[in-house]
Design a protein around this motif. Structure first.
Motif, PDB file in Angstrom:
ATOM      1  N   VAL A 100       0.848  -1.194   0.000  1.00  0.00           N
ATOM      2  CA  VAL A 100       0.000   0.000   0.000  1.00  0.00           C
ATOM      3  C   VAL A 100       0.879   1.237   0.000  1.00  0.00           C
ATOM      4  CG1 VAL A 100      -2.015  -1.043   1.113  1.00  0.00           C
ATOM      5  CG2 VAL A 100      -0.192  -0.085   2.522  1.00  0.00           C
ATOM      6  N   ILE A 101       0.387   2.282  -0.619  1.00  0.00           N
ATOM      7  CA  ILE A 101       1.082   3.563  -0.615  1.00  0.00           C
ATOM      8  C   ILE A 101       0.484   4.423   0.490  1.00  0.00           C
ATOM      9  CG2 ILE A 101       1.586   5.645  -1.945  1.00  0.00           C
ATOM     10  CD1 ILE A 101       1.532   3.946  -4.457  1.00  0.00           C
ATOM     11  N   GLY A 102       1.309   4.813   1.434  1.00  0.00           N
ATOM     12  CA  GLY A 102       0.820   5.629   2.533  1.00  0.00           C
ATOM     13  C   GLY A 102      -0.113   4.855   3.450  1.00  0.00           C
ATOM     14  N   PRO A 103      -1.195   5.503   3.915  1.00  0.00           N
ATOM     15  CA  PRO A 103      -2.072   4.897   4.927  1.00  0.00           C
ATOM     16  C   PRO A 103      -3.245   4.117   4.357  1.00  0.00           C
ATOM     17  CG  PRO A 103      -2.668   7.184   4.628  1.00  0.00           C
ATOM     18  CD  PRO A 103      -1.542   6.918   3.662  1.00  0.00           C
ATOM     19  N   GLN A 104      -3.150   3.648   3.131  1.00  0.00           N
ATOM     20  CA  GLN A 104      -4.317   3.053   2.488  1.00  0.00           C
ATOM     21  C   GLN A 104      -4.807   1.761   3.129  1.00  0.00           C
ATOM     22  OE1 GLN A 104      -3.182   2.758  -1.596  1.00  0.00           O
ATOM     23  NE2 GLN A 104      -3.895   4.813  -2.061  1.00  0.00           N
ATOM     24  N   ALA A 105      -3.992   1.112   3.939  1.00  0.00           N
ATOM     25  CA  ALA A 105      -4.491  -0.071   4.639  1.00  0.00           C
ATOM     26  C   ALA A 105      -5.735   0.272   5.454  1.00  0.00           C
ATOM     27  CB  ALA A 105      -3.407  -0.643   5.547  1.00  0.00           C
ATOM     28  N   HIS A 106      -5.801   1.514   5.960  1.00  0.00           N
ATOM     29  CA  HIS A 106      -6.975   1.947   6.736  1.00  0.00           C
ATOM     30  C   HIS A 106      -8.207   2.068   5.832  1.00  0.00           C
ATOM     31  CE1 HIS A 106      -4.483   2.787  10.256  1.00  0.00           C
ATOM     32  NE2 HIS A 106      -3.624   3.359   9.432  1.00  0.00           N
ATOM     33  N   ASP A 107      -8.012   2.558   4.615  1.00  0.00           N
ATOM     34  CA  ASP A 107      -9.145   2.703   3.704  1.00  0.00           C
ATOM     35  C   ASP A 107      -9.644   1.359   3.185  1.00  0.00           C
ATOM     36  OD1 ASP A 107      -9.013   5.439   3.993  1.00  0.00           O
ATOM     37  OD2 ASP A 107      -7.774   5.748   2.209  1.00  0.00           O
ATOM     38  N   LEU A 108      -8.807   0.338   3.265  1.00  0.00           N
ATOM     39  CA  LEU A 108      -9.183  -0.996   2.795  1.00  0.00           C
ATOM     40  C   LEU A 108      -9.796  -1.858   3.894  1.00  0.00           C
ATOM     41  CD1 LEU A 108      -6.076  -1.856   0.586  1.00  0.00           C
ATOM     42  CD2 LEU A 108      -8.368  -1.296  -0.214  1.00  0.00           C
ATOM     43  N   VAL A 109     -10.038  -1.284   5.065  1.00  0.00           N
ATOM     44  CA  VAL A 109     -10.562  -2.057   6.199  1.00  0.00           C
ATOM     45  C   VAL A 109     -11.838  -2.831   5.853  1.00  0.00           C
ATOM     46  CG1 VAL A 109     -11.662  -1.821   8.462  1.00  0.00           C
ATOM     47  CG2 VAL A 109      -9.434  -0.789   8.054  1.00  0.00           C
ATOM     48  N   PRO A 110     -12.822  -2.257   5.126  1.00  0.00           N
ATOM     49  CA  PRO A 110     -14.020  -3.049   4.803  1.00  0.00           C
ATOM     50  C   PRO A 110     -13.701  -4.313   4.009  1.00  0.00           C
ATOM     51  CG  PRO A 110     -14.439  -0.721   4.444  1.00  0.00           C
ATOM     52  CD  PRO A 110     -12.965  -0.850   4.690  1.00  0.00           C
ATOM     53  N   VAL A 111     -12.765  -4.208   3.050  1.00  0.00           N
ATOM     54  CA  VAL A 111     -12.378  -5.374   2.263  1.00  0.00           C
ATOM     55  C   VAL A 111     -11.621  -6.366   3.138  1.00  0.00           C
ATOM     56  CG1 VAL A 111     -11.078  -6.188   0.259  1.00  0.00           C
ATOM     57  CG2 VAL A 111     -12.241  -3.975   0.170  1.00  0.00           C
ATOM     58  N   THR A 112     -10.695  -5.864   3.918  1.00  0.00           N
ATOM     59  CA  THR A 112      -9.861  -6.723   4.758  1.00  0.00           C
ATOM     60  C   THR A 112     -10.696  -7.464   5.799  1.00  0.00           C
ATOM     61  OG1 THR A 112      -7.976  -5.237   4.451  1.00  0.00           O
ATOM     62  CG2 THR A 112      -7.895  -6.737   6.324  1.00  0.00           C
ATOM     63  N   THR A 113     -11.687  -6.792   6.369  1.00  0.00           N
ATOM     64  CA  THR A 113     -12.529  -7.422   7.393  1.00  0.00           C
ATOM     65  C   THR A 113     -13.284  -8.621   6.829  1.00  0.00           C
ATOM     66  OG1 THR A 113     -12.794  -5.310   8.563  1.00  0.00           O
ATOM     67  CG2 THR A 113     -14.422  -7.031   9.010  1.00  0.00           C
ATOM     68  N   VAL A 114     -13.873  -8.446   5.657  1.00  0.00           N
ATOM     69  CA  VAL A 114     -14.614  -9.550   5.033  1.00  0.00           C
ATOM     70  C   VAL A 114     -13.655 -10.663   4.608  1.00  0.00           C
ATOM     71  CG1 VAL A 114     -16.067 -10.199   3.082  1.00  0.00           C
ATOM     72  CG2 VAL A 114     -16.479  -8.044   4.282  1.00  0.00           C
ATOM     73  N   PHE A 115     -12.507 -10.277   4.058  1.00  0.00           N
ATOM     74  CA  PHE A 115     -11.523 -11.281   3.640  1.00  0.00           C
ATOM     75  C   PHE A 115     -11.086 -12.137   4.812  1.00  0.00           C
ATOM     76  CE2 PHE A 115      -7.065 -12.524   3.284  1.00  0.00           C
ATOM     77  CZ  PHE A 115      -7.090 -13.277   2.119  1.00  0.00           C
ATOM     78  N   ARG A 116     -10.795 -11.511   5.946  1.00  0.00           N
ATOM     79  CA  ARG A 116     -10.339 -12.272   7.118  1.00  0.00           C
ATOM     80  C   ARG A 116     -11.443 -13.180   7.647  1.00  0.00           C
ATOM     81  NH1 ARG A 116      -6.542  -7.494   9.538  1.00  0.00           N
ATOM     82  NH2 ARG A 116      -4.549  -8.467   9.009  1.00  0.00           N
ATOM     83  N   ALA A 117     -12.687 -12.749   7.530  1.00  0.00           N
ATOM     84  CA  ALA A 117     -13.791 -13.602   7.976  1.00  0.00           C
ATOM     85  C   ALA A 117     -13.924 -14.825   7.069  1.00  0.00           C
ATOM     86  CB  ALA A 117     -15.089 -12.794   7.980  1.00  0.00           C
ATOM     87  N   ARG A 118     -13.683 -14.632   5.786  1.00  0.00           N
ATOM     88  CA  ARG A 118     -13.799 -15.740   4.838  1.00  0.00           C
ATOM     89  C   ARG A 118     -12.569 -16.650   4.842  1.00  0.00           C
ATOM     90  NH1 ARG A 118     -16.113 -12.889  -0.738  1.00  0.00           N
ATOM     91  NH2 ARG A 118     -18.069 -12.068   0.117  1.00  0.00           N
ATOM     92  N   HIS A 119     -11.413 -16.088   5.176  1.00  0.00           N
ATOM     93  CA  HIS A 119     -10.155 -16.835   5.068  1.00  0.00           C
ATOM     94  C   HIS A 119      -9.339 -16.649   6.346  1.00  0.00           C
ATOM     95  CE1 HIS A 119     -10.996 -17.502   0.807  1.00  0.00           C
ATOM     96  NE2 HIS A 119     -11.342 -16.240   0.754  1.00  0.00           N
ATOM     97  N   ALA A 120      -9.881 -17.150   7.437  1.00  0.00           N
ATOM     98  CA  ALA A 120      -9.216 -16.979   8.736  1.00  0.00           C
ATOM     99  C   ALA A 120      -7.857 -17.665   8.779  1.00  0.00           C
ATOM    100  CB  ALA A 120     -10.114 -17.530   9.845  1.00  0.00           C
ATOM    101  N   GLU A 121      -7.633 -18.635   7.879  1.00  0.00           N
ATOM    102  CA  GLU A 121      -6.357 -19.361   7.886  1.00  0.00           C
ATOM    103  C   GLU A 121      -5.231 -18.565   7.253  1.00  0.00           C
ATOM    104  OE1 GLU A 121      -7.907 -19.943   3.778  1.00  0.00           O
ATOM    105  OE2 GLU A 121      -8.744 -19.735   5.798  1.00  0.00           O
ATOM    106  N   CYS A 122      -5.558 -17.487   6.572  1.00  0.00           N
ATOM    107  CA  CYS A 122      -4.554 -16.721   5.829  1.00  0.00           C
ATOM    108  C   CYS A 122      -3.885 -15.681   6.725  1.00  0.00           C
ATOM    109  CB  CYS A 122      -5.189 -16.022   4.632  1.00  0.00           C
ATOM    110  SG  CYS A 122      -4.033 -15.023   3.675  1.00  0.00           S
ATOM    111  N   GLU A 123      -2.567 -15.669   6.708  1.00  0.00           N
ATOM    112  CA  GLU A 123      -1.808 -14.649   7.430  1.00  0.00           C
ATOM    113  C   GLU A 123      -1.647 -13.434   6.514  1.00  0.00           C
ATOM    114  OE1 GLU A 123       2.572 -13.963   9.528  1.00  0.00           O
ATOM    115  OE2 GLU A 123       1.929 -15.974   8.929  1.00  0.00           O
ATOM    116  N   LEU A 124      -2.366 -12.375   6.822  1.00  0.00           N
ATOM    117  CA  LEU A 124      -2.406 -11.187   5.967  1.00  0.00           C
ATOM    118  C   LEU A 124      -1.451 -10.129   6.506  1.00  0.00           C
ATOM    119  CD1 LEU A 124      -3.680  -9.620   3.616  1.00  0.00           C
ATOM    120  CD2 LEU A 124      -5.501  -8.920   5.185  1.00  0.00           C
ATOM    121  N   THR A 125      -0.602  -9.599   5.627  1.00  0.00           N
ATOM    122  CA  THR A 125       0.382  -8.590   6.007  1.00  0.00           C
ATOM    123  C   THR A 125       0.310  -7.415   5.036  1.00  0.00           C
ATOM    124  OG1 THR A 125       1.868 -10.321   6.805  1.00  0.00           O
ATOM    125  CG2 THR A 125       2.834  -8.149   6.426  1.00  0.00           C
TER     126      THR A 125
END
Length: 311
Positions: free
Chosen positions: A97-122
């Motif tokens: 990510v460029i700059g603080p965009q991980a914060h703007d991607l929170v809605p996508v990341t939240t659903v992804f982690r719920a669907r793929h709890a086995e994945c280590e996301l960095t």
């Protein structure tokens, strides 16, 4: 000869016992017998000698066993290697990510982690100088990237980056002008793109390594009316950008700067009322698309583009 029949032959050659072979492979003894008879008919000779006391390989069977065992081991090794690689690809995902965009991607990341709890996301921050270098080096699997505002620019981007796949647009937002508090524009309600011809606009370091479509998004060379925009000092990161915004030097930035850096001493952000909206999309290397990268992109498509506006 089917792979299962080869397996039956090889196990029977080790066990030399029909019932033990059937038990080991979880099939019936009749299935073992049928497979061996089928192979013997296809080859045209006996592979085993059977009597009431024992089972043993014939010379033909011994030769076939030697030849098939090595090949079958290669097949098994290949399958296990593919499984291991798949497990590795499934286990982790690194997003640039460029700059603080991980914060703007929170809605996508939240659903992804719920669907793929086995994945280590960095998440890993990437710079805006040679921004696609981490992708090409394999340091990240997927990343956000500035997308041109119009279709012509998007076509140029696709042509310039043939090894990349452009995914969905995940964020759109207005552009603003970052100035010093002492700059005349700082007191304005808004400015126009045409007025950029009246001041020096920050450039980028390493222009030789940055495609023109990328430069024109945040450091255009001309106003919409064709006036040249004077070029100010070149910068290579965000801290340098803020340090150089002095006197009549200004910088065109995305509105995320207002969300995450609003209280920087001596800095003002002025809306640009006729600037095209900035677009951020997901990009990945075409030849290194992983299952988890595909899964994250699919979640982004399901959720749709997130649109920010100036409050």
């Amino acid at each position: 000869m089917e792979l299962r029949d080869i397996e039956i032959f090889l196990v029977l050659a080790e066990e030399l016992h029909f019932s033990r072979t059937a038990e080991r492979l979880h099939v019936s003894a009749a299935r073992v017998s049928q497979a061996i008879k089928k192979q013997e008919r296809a080859i045209g000779g006996d592979l085993f000698v059977r009597d009431t006391r024992n089972v043993r390989l014939t010379p033909l069977g011994e030769r076939l066993h030697r030849d098939l065992k090595a090949g079958y081991q290669l097949i098994e090794d290949g399958i296990e290697g593919a499984k291991a690689e798949s497990r590795g690809a499934m286990a982790g995902l690194t997003i640039g990510v460029i700059g603080p965009q991980a914060h703007d991607l929170v809605p996508v990341t939240t659903v992804f982690r719920a669907r793929h709890a086995e994945c280590e996301l960095t998440f890993r921050e990437v710079g805006f100088i040679e921004p696609l270098a981490p992708l090409r080096a394999g340091e990240v699997d997927l990343q956000t990237c500035w997308f041109p505002a119009d279709d012509e620019g998007l076509r140029e981007m696709i042509t310039s980056e043939p090894d990349m796949t452009l995914g969905p647009v995940v964020i759109t937002e207005p552009k603003v002008l970052m100035t010093a508090d002492t700059h005349p524009f700082a007191q304005r309600v808004s400015v126009s793109m045409e007025e950029l011809g009246d001041c020096a606009l920050l450039g980028f370091k390493g222009l030789d390594s940055i495609p023109d479509y990328w430069v024109q998004i945040h450091s255009p060379s001309h106003t919409p009316g064709g006036r040249p925009i004077p070029r100010g000092p070149a910068v290579g990161n965000w801290e340098e950008t803020m340090a150089k915004v002095v006197d009549r030097t200004v910088c065109l930035v995305s509105a995320e700067a207002l969300r995450y850096y609003p209280r920087r001493a001596g800095i003002s952000f002025v809306p640009i009322h006729d600037a095209p909206r900035g677009r951020w999309g997901l990009v990945w290397r075409t030849d290194r698309e992983t299952p988890m990268a595909r899964a994250y992109v699919q979640v982004a498509r399901d959720i749709g583009t997130r649109h920010f506006d100036l409050d």
